[in-house]
Design a protein around this motif. Structure first.
Motif, PDB file in Angstrom:
ATOM      1  N   UNK A 188      59.720  18.949  58.472  1.00 28.02           N
ATOM      2  CA  UNK A 188      60.426  18.174  59.492  1.00 28.02           C
ATOM      3  C   UNK A 188      59.477  17.694  60.577  1.00 28.02           C
ATOM      4  N   UNK A 189      58.546  18.574  60.971  1.00 24.21           N
ATOM      5  CA  UNK A 189      57.573  18.189  62.002  1.00 24.21           C
ATOM      6  C   UNK A 189      56.656  17.084  61.497  1.00 24.21           C
ATOM      7  N   UNK A 215      50.420  22.513  70.632  1.00 30.37           N
ATOM      8  CA  UNK A 215      51.547  22.703  71.532  1.00 30.37           C
ATOM      9  C   UNK A 215      52.801  22.034  70.987  1.00 30.37           C
ATOM     10  N   UNK A 216      52.644  20.808  70.481  1.00 26.11           N
ATOM     11  CA  UNK A 216      53.782  20.082  69.927  1.00 26.11           C
ATOM     12  C   UNK A 216      54.356  20.804  68.711  1.00 26.11           C
ATOM     13  N   UNK A 230      55.536  11.454  61.757  1.00 29.14           N
ATOM     14  CA  UNK A 230      55.059  10.247  61.080  1.00 29.14           C
ATOM     15  C   UNK A 230      56.033   9.085  61.282  1.00 29.14           C
ATOM     16  N   UNK A 231      57.332   9.360  61.217  1.00 34.69           N
ATOM     17  CA  UNK A 231      58.323   8.300  61.438  1.00 34.69           C
ATOM     18  C   UNK A 231      58.254   7.770  62.863  1.00 34.69           C
ATOM     19  N   UNK A 272      66.097  15.646  63.363  1.00 32.66           N
ATOM     20  CA  UNK A 272      66.951  15.214  62.248  1.00 32.66           C
ATOM     21  C   UNK A 272      66.284  15.500  60.913  1.00 32.66           C
ATOM     22  N   UNK A 273      64.973  15.274  60.819  1.00 28.09           N
ATOM     23  CA  UNK A 273      64.264  15.562  59.563  1.00 28.09           C
ATOM     24  C   UNK A 273      64.296  17.058  59.250  1.00 28.09           C
ATOM     25  N   UNK A 274      64.053  17.877  60.268  1.00 28.36           N
ATOM     26  CA  UNK A 274      64.075  19.324  60.049  1.00 28.36           C
ATOM     27  C   UNK A 274      65.453  19.792  59.604  1.00 28.36           C
TER      28      UNK A 274
END
Length: 345
Positions: A85-86, A112-113, A91-92, A47-49
């Motif tokens: 976004x990542x 990897x993430x 952080x959220x 959603x952020x991205x």
């Protein structure tokens, strides 16, 4: 730039669907772990991205054909949106669970993430880009088709108007020599008719009531020439008066009835024009008691009927149809079937 909130909502819901799919895939590979962490991280990052890229695109000039920012902004926006976004999404999610992924996860897990987020972000961004481009192209194709249809209808109308006008002028020329008073009456009728025609020609379609008004002007004009040999009836129910139809749709059929039906018949005859509706179909009837056609002649369309078929095809496609029935010595009937729930504008 005006924001299309419906479009934003649609893309936001699609993003959530992508996030749920990614979380489900992650859970499928690690069914022994809880489903909540991959779900929350996927939703937060996705959603952020999407928010950074989609709303960020409103800040830059966009190409008309794609709706995507032009130049360097169009290339850097996805990169910056995926990175932010990542970071913000992770952080959220960390705040929600009360831990720190950046502090506790290994370097390999973070790489990897981040790589997964980047790949998914690029794929989803490209999907939205192509989807938006296709939508704009479909709108442009629809607009071009509408303009082409309007142009075709206008062309057909310009073909029909001179056809009627030259016939009337030829009749008027003959009448001047044998009956000047009737010629004067006919000329007055023609001026009134042409004024109404000029007003109607500014639109490709108009209310059925106006179409019948033009027919009345035309038939009155022809009545001056034919006298008692021609009678006519116009039947338009009040509830159909405001239905839109292509302009100048019925006149060529009425003109055919006079030229090929009543004029060759010594005693003349009558013309009936009627509108009726059955469900979502409007039927327009033009019937005469003229000489009619034999079966072989009835198979061949004249100029007027060809133009009517083309006008219906241009305005309604396969939803409009023409039906003609004729009996030698008894007359001809033409039925036009039109959809009433289609806007021809």
């Amino acid at each position: 730039m005006k924001i299309d909130w419906i479009d934003k909502l649609r893309r936001g819901l699609q993003t959530i669907a992508f996030c749920l799919a990614i979380a489900s895939i992650q859970y499928a590979f690690r069914p022994d772990h809880p489903f909540e962490p991959p779900l929350v991280y996927s939703l937060c990052i996705g959603i952020c991205t999407w928010s950074f890229i989609d709303f960020g695109s409103q800040l830059f000039p966009s190409a008309q054909i794609s709706g995507w920012p032009t130049g360097l902004a169009g290339k850097l926006l996805p990169v910056a949106g995926i990175a932010l976004g990542y970071l913000v999404g992770t952080s959220l999610a960390d705040w929600y669970f009360g831990w720190s992924s950046f502090a506790n996860a290994s370097r390999q897990q973070l790489i990897l993430s981040g790589l997964i987020s980047a790949i998914v972000g690029v794929v989803v961004t490209y999907y939205f880009f192509t989807q938006g481009k296709n939508t704009l192209l479909e709108k442009q194709i629809g607009e071009a088709t509408r303009l082409a249809t309007d142009a075709r209808l206008k062309l057909l109308e310009t073909q029909l108007e001179p056809h009627m006008l030259f016939n009337t002028l030829a009749n008027l020329r003959v009448l001047i020599g044998v009956d000047p008073q009737r010629a004067q009456d006919m000329l007055d009728r023609m001026v009134a008719y042409l004024r109404a025609t000029l007003a109607a020609s500014r639109a490709s379609n108009h209310p059925l009531e106006r179409e019948f008004d033009r027919l009345r002007d035309y038939l009155e004009l022809m009545s001056v020439r034919m006298g008692p040999r021609m009678r006519y009836t116009l039947d338009l129910p009040a509830d159909l008066a405001n239905l839109n139809v292509p302009a100048l749709l019925l006149q060529p059929l009425v003109e055919n009835s006079i030229k090929h039906g009543l004029e060759p018949k010594l005693e003349g005859g009558s013309i009936t024009v009627r509108a009726q509706r059955a469900g979502s179909t409007l039927t327009l009837l033009v019937s005469d008691t003229g000489v009619g056609f034999d079966a072989q002649t009835a198979l061949t369309d004249g100029f007027g009927l060809v133009q009517v078929r083309e006008r219906l095809a241009a305005a309604y496609g396969e939803k409009g149809s023409v039906e003609r029935n004729s009996t030698p010595g008894q007359g001809t009937t033409v039925l036009l079937h039109l959809p009433t729930n289609t806007n021809t504008a």
